[in-house]
Scaffold this active site. Sequence first.
Site, PDB file in Angstrom:
ATOM      1  N   ASP A  35       0.830  -1.207   0.000  1.00 45.57           N
ATOM      2  CA  ASP A  35       0.000   0.000   0.000  1.00 45.57           C
ATOM      3  C   ASP A  35       0.857   1.245   0.000  1.00 45.57           C
ATOM      4  OD1 ASP A  35      -1.798  -2.215   1.284  1.00 45.57           O
ATOM      5  OD2 ASP A  35      -3.066  -0.662   0.376  1.00 45.57           O
TER       6      ASP A  35
HETATM    7  O1  MRU Z   1      -7.512  -3.137   2.768  1.00 42.67           O
HETATM    8  P1  MRU Z   1      -7.242  -3.515   1.354  1.00 42.67           P
HETATM    9  O2  MRU Z   1      -7.994  -4.710   0.893  1.00 42.67           O
HETATM   10  O3  MRU Z   1      -7.397  -2.331   0.416  1.00 42.67           O
HETATM   11  O4  MRU Z   1      -5.702  -3.912   1.342  1.00 42.67           O
HETATM   12  C1  MRU Z   1      -5.124  -4.324   0.147  1.00 42.67           C
HETATM   13  C2  MRU Z   1      -3.692  -4.673   0.284  1.00 42.67           C
HETATM   14  O5  MRU Z   1      -3.120  -4.614   1.333  1.00 42.67           O
HETATM   15  C3  MRU Z   1      -2.969  -5.006  -0.986  1.00 42.67           C
HETATM   16  O6  MRU Z   1      -1.944  -5.910  -0.735  1.00 42.67           O
HETATM   17  C4  MRU Z   1      -2.376  -3.732  -1.598  1.00 42.67           C
HETATM   18  O7  MRU Z   1      -3.307  -2.694  -1.638  1.00 42.67           O
HETATM   19  C5  MRU Z   1      -1.869  -3.976  -2.969  1.00 42.67           C
HETATM   20  S1  MRU Z   1      -3.155  -4.337  -4.148  1.00 42.67           S
HETATM   21  C6  MRU Z   1      -2.383  -4.550  -5.643  1.00 42.67           C
END
Ligand code: MRU
Length: 356
Positions: free
Chosen positions: A247
Site C-alpha cells: 500500500d
Molecule cells: O484493505 P485492502 O484490501 O485495500 O488492502 C489491500 C492490500 O493490502 C494489498 O496488498 C495492496 O493494496 C496492494 S493491491 C495490488
Amino acid sequence: MTTLQAIRWENGKLEILDQILLPAISRYIPVRGVEDGWKVINNMQVRGAPAIAIVGCLSLATEIKNEEYTDKKSLRRDVEGKLNYLVSARPTAVNMKIAADELIQLANKLTKDDTVNVTEMKERFFEAIEAMLEKDIADNKAIGDFGAQEILKNVSGDHSVRILTHCNTGSLATAGYGTALGVIRSLHMKNSLEHAYCSETRPYNQGARLTAYELVYEKIPATLICDDMVAALMKSRNISAVVVGADRVAANGDTANKIGTYQIAIVAKYHNVPFYVAAPRTSIDFSIPSGDHIVIEERPERELTHINNQRIAAPGIQCWNPAFDVTPASLIKGIITEVGVYRPEDLIQLKNCEHS
Ligand code: MRU
C-alpha cells in the site's frame, strides 16, 4: 476466458464490482461522482491500492464531465478540492495521493497555458485519467514477468515453484492482472507454478473471498490457509517464495501492506524463504524516509466482531483493528516493480524517474 474486472469504464460511465458481496454475489454498482467514489473506497466495496486510485480519479472524471466551468481557475480549484477529499477516504495506500498530486500538477500547468481553453483543459484531464487504466494493466504485466523471472532464476533453481501470497492483489485490486497475484499468474502461464497458497486475511477475508475466487476462476492450482498456519506451511510444504503487494513503500524499502504481512515476513526469514513485495512505482513514497512515517488506518471493531451481520466475538470485548502493518526493509529480498526488481537499499535509484 474473460478476465475478472473490478472497474468498468465506458463512455464516461463508471461501475465497480461490489467486493463486499463477493464471492456469493457478483454485482456491479454505479459510481456517479466524487461522493459515491469516496464512499465505495471508504467502505471497501472497491479496495487494493491501485484500484482505489483509479476509481477515485474516474469518479472525479464522471463528475467534472457534467459540470459547466466558466474559467480554468474554477475548474482547477474544483479538481484540487475534490482530489484532496478522495485522498482522505483511506489514508495508508499512497497511490491515490500520488495520482492526485500528478493531476493537480497538470491542472496548474494547464491553467497557466494560454493556448488551452477551459473545454480543452477538461478533455486533457479526461485523457490523463483514462490513461491510468491502460497503464496500470501494462505495469502489472511487466511486474508479473519481472517477478516470475526473478523467482525462477534467483530463488528456486527449480522449474516449478510454490508461492505464498497474502490479501488480494489481483484483477480485483487493480485495473487488471494484478501485482503479487500477477507474478503468480505469470508463473502459471510459463507452466512454472506448482502451487499457490493464499492466506485467509482476517478480518476482512480478502484472501478467502477474493484471491481464492480469482485463483479458482483462473484454474490456478491453489490452496487456502488460515493466517495462523503460515509457520506450519513453511515448515512442511517447501515454499519457494512469498510474494505480497504494497500500500505504501517508504524510500528505504519499509513496506506497509495488509495486516499480517509483517508476521509472514518474520516467519519467512526464520525458514529461509525469500520474501518479495510486488508493487508499481506509484506505491513508492519517496517523501518519507522510513515506514515509521506511514499512517496506519484503523477500521471499525465490527469487522472483527461480526461476519455477515452475525456476531462471532464475545459481547463486551474490546477490539483493535489496524488494517495494515509495516514490514521492515531488512526482511524484504526484493521489490518487484514494472521497471525491474530492486533490493530495498537500491530503491532510491527510482526516485527521479517519471511514472510514464
Ligand atoms: O484493505 P485492502 O484490501 O485495500 O488492502 C489491500 C492490500 O493490502 C494489498 O496488498 C495492496 O493494496 C496492494 S493491491 C495490488
